[in-house]
Design an enzyme around this catalytic site. Structure first.
Site, PDB file in Angstrom:
ATOM      1  N   ASP A  48      16.217   6.671   6.552  1.00 32.00           N
ATOM      2  CA  ASP A  48      14.873   6.105   6.447  1.00 32.00           C
ATOM      3  C   ASP A  48      14.975   4.709   7.584  1.00 32.00           C
ATOM      4  OD1 ASP A  48      12.020   5.514   4.691  1.00 32.00           O
ATOM      5  OD2 ASP A  48      12.872   3.853   5.585  1.00 32.00           O
ATOM      6  N   TYR A  53      11.813  -2.059  12.508  1.00 29.05           N
ATOM      7  CA  TYR A  53      13.150  -2.506  12.249  1.00 29.05           C
ATOM      8  C   TYR A  53      13.768  -2.825  13.626  1.00 29.05           C
ATOM      9  CZ  TYR A  53      12.501  -0.380   7.312  1.00 29.05           C
ATOM     10  OH  TYR A  53      11.805  -0.258   6.424  1.00 29.05           O
ATOM     11  N   LYS A  82       8.472   4.949  10.300  1.00 25.36           N
ATOM     12  CA  LYS A  82       7.121   4.477  10.276  1.00 25.36           C
ATOM     13  C   LYS A  82       6.346   3.810  11.495  1.00 25.36           C
ATOM     14  CE  LYS A  82       9.694   3.101   5.988  1.00 25.36           C
ATOM     15  NZ  LYS A  82      10.920   2.935   6.722  1.00 25.36           N
ATOM     16  N   HIS A 115       2.998   2.053   7.810  1.00 28.76           N
ATOM     17  CA  HIS A 115       3.709   1.181   7.153  1.00 28.76           C
ATOM     18  C   HIS A 115       3.128   0.282   6.158  1.00 28.76           C
ATOM     19  CE1 HIS A 115       8.091  -0.917   7.972  1.00 28.76           C
ATOM     20  NE2 HIS A 115       7.725  -1.152   6.645  1.00 28.76           N
TER      21      HIS A 115
END
Length: 280
Positions: A48, A53, A82, A115
């Site tokens: 994930d 990120y 996401k 998200h």
């Protein structure tokens, strides 16, 4: 309820998702390749990540290396990313998806999520996700950090029901009402930060149960979630911790122990509140 690290759960569109996955939040792109590779070699089959990120390139390299060393095929790994829904238009969401796919070095995603709801600014993004799903570029679509009111709004116009709502969930924030609502709609709940970013690992109630079972506090917390059929993403950069987090299938919490952990709920968050968090 899952009974092993490779056990899968059926989503509402008949796609299967591993019940326990490895997340890479707050891991640098440079470190992520090794983390993801080690996760796959340890036995994790769900990886994930997310656009925000900043480690999709490392995630993709880790997946490729992990598959090679474990002698697995792409279909053996479930990959989630996401879109950071910064009030995106339809075309911006499509572009963000294509960029994520390119960074990951993949031809398709297994799951793509919005998200954050961002004060209800997700209508165009959801329409884009539905199009990507219908075109077969992603096997399933869902949301993250959506409260009941966000889901109620989405379901007014959604042609595709979200398969997953990925939310902050742990014994201090058990999300019971939201979980019940999602269950009624056929939406699986997946927990992020199930250990409350480590803050629960010194909780005396949990430690007492852990000592009685000869398990760690983390294992007890993860088992508490598994016995409630909550999907999980755990995070660790260390192979031994990855392994320990996966060793939660050889014991069972009693009803009394489950109730003790349930009683810890304070509706306490370590992440933002979706009703007050925006990013425009």
């Amino acid at each position: 309820m899952i009974h092993s690290l490779t056990d899968k759960v059926l989503l509402n569109n008949q796609v299967e998702i591993p019940g326990l996955g490895l997340g890479v939040f707050q891991i640098s792109d440079e470190m992520t390749e090794e983390v993801v590779k080690n996760g796959i070699l340890t036995g994790y089959r769900l990886i994930d990540t997310a656009q925000i990120y900043g480690n999709e390139i490392g995630t993709g390299k880790g997946i490729a290396q992990g598959l090679k060393e474990a002698k697995l095929e792409r279909k053996d790994i479930f990959v989630t990313s996401k879109v950071w829904n910064d009030h995106l238009s339809y075309s911006e969401t499509i572009a963000a998806f294509n960029q994520s796919l390119e960074r990951l070095g993949l031809e398709y995603l297994d799951l793509y999520l919005i998200h954050w709801p961002g004060f209800g600014a997700f209508d165009e993004s959801w329409r884009a996700l539905e199009e990507l799903y219908k075109e077969g570029k992603v096997r399933a679509i869902g949301v993250s950090n959506f409260e009941i009111e966000h889901l109620e709004h989405l379901l007014i116009y959604a042609e595709v029901i979200p398969v997953v709502n990925q939310i902050e969930l742990h014994p201090k924030l058990n999300q019971k009402a939201l979980r019940e609502y999602c269950a009624q709609k056929g939406i699986k709940v997946q927990a992020w930060s199930p250990l409350m970013q480590g803050q629960l690992l010194t909780n005396e109630v949990i430690l007492g149960i852990a000592r009685a079972l000869n398990k760690s506090a983390a294992q007890v917390i993860l088992r508490w979630a598994i016995q409630q059929e909550i999907l999980l993403n755990v995070k660790s950069v260390k192979k031994e911790r990855m392994l320990a987090n996966s060793q939660v299938f050889d014991f069972h919490l009693s009803e009394a122990q489950m109730q003790l952990i349930d009683a810890l709920n304070e509706d306490l968050r370590v992440g933002p509140n979706p009703n007050t968090f925006d990013f425009k």
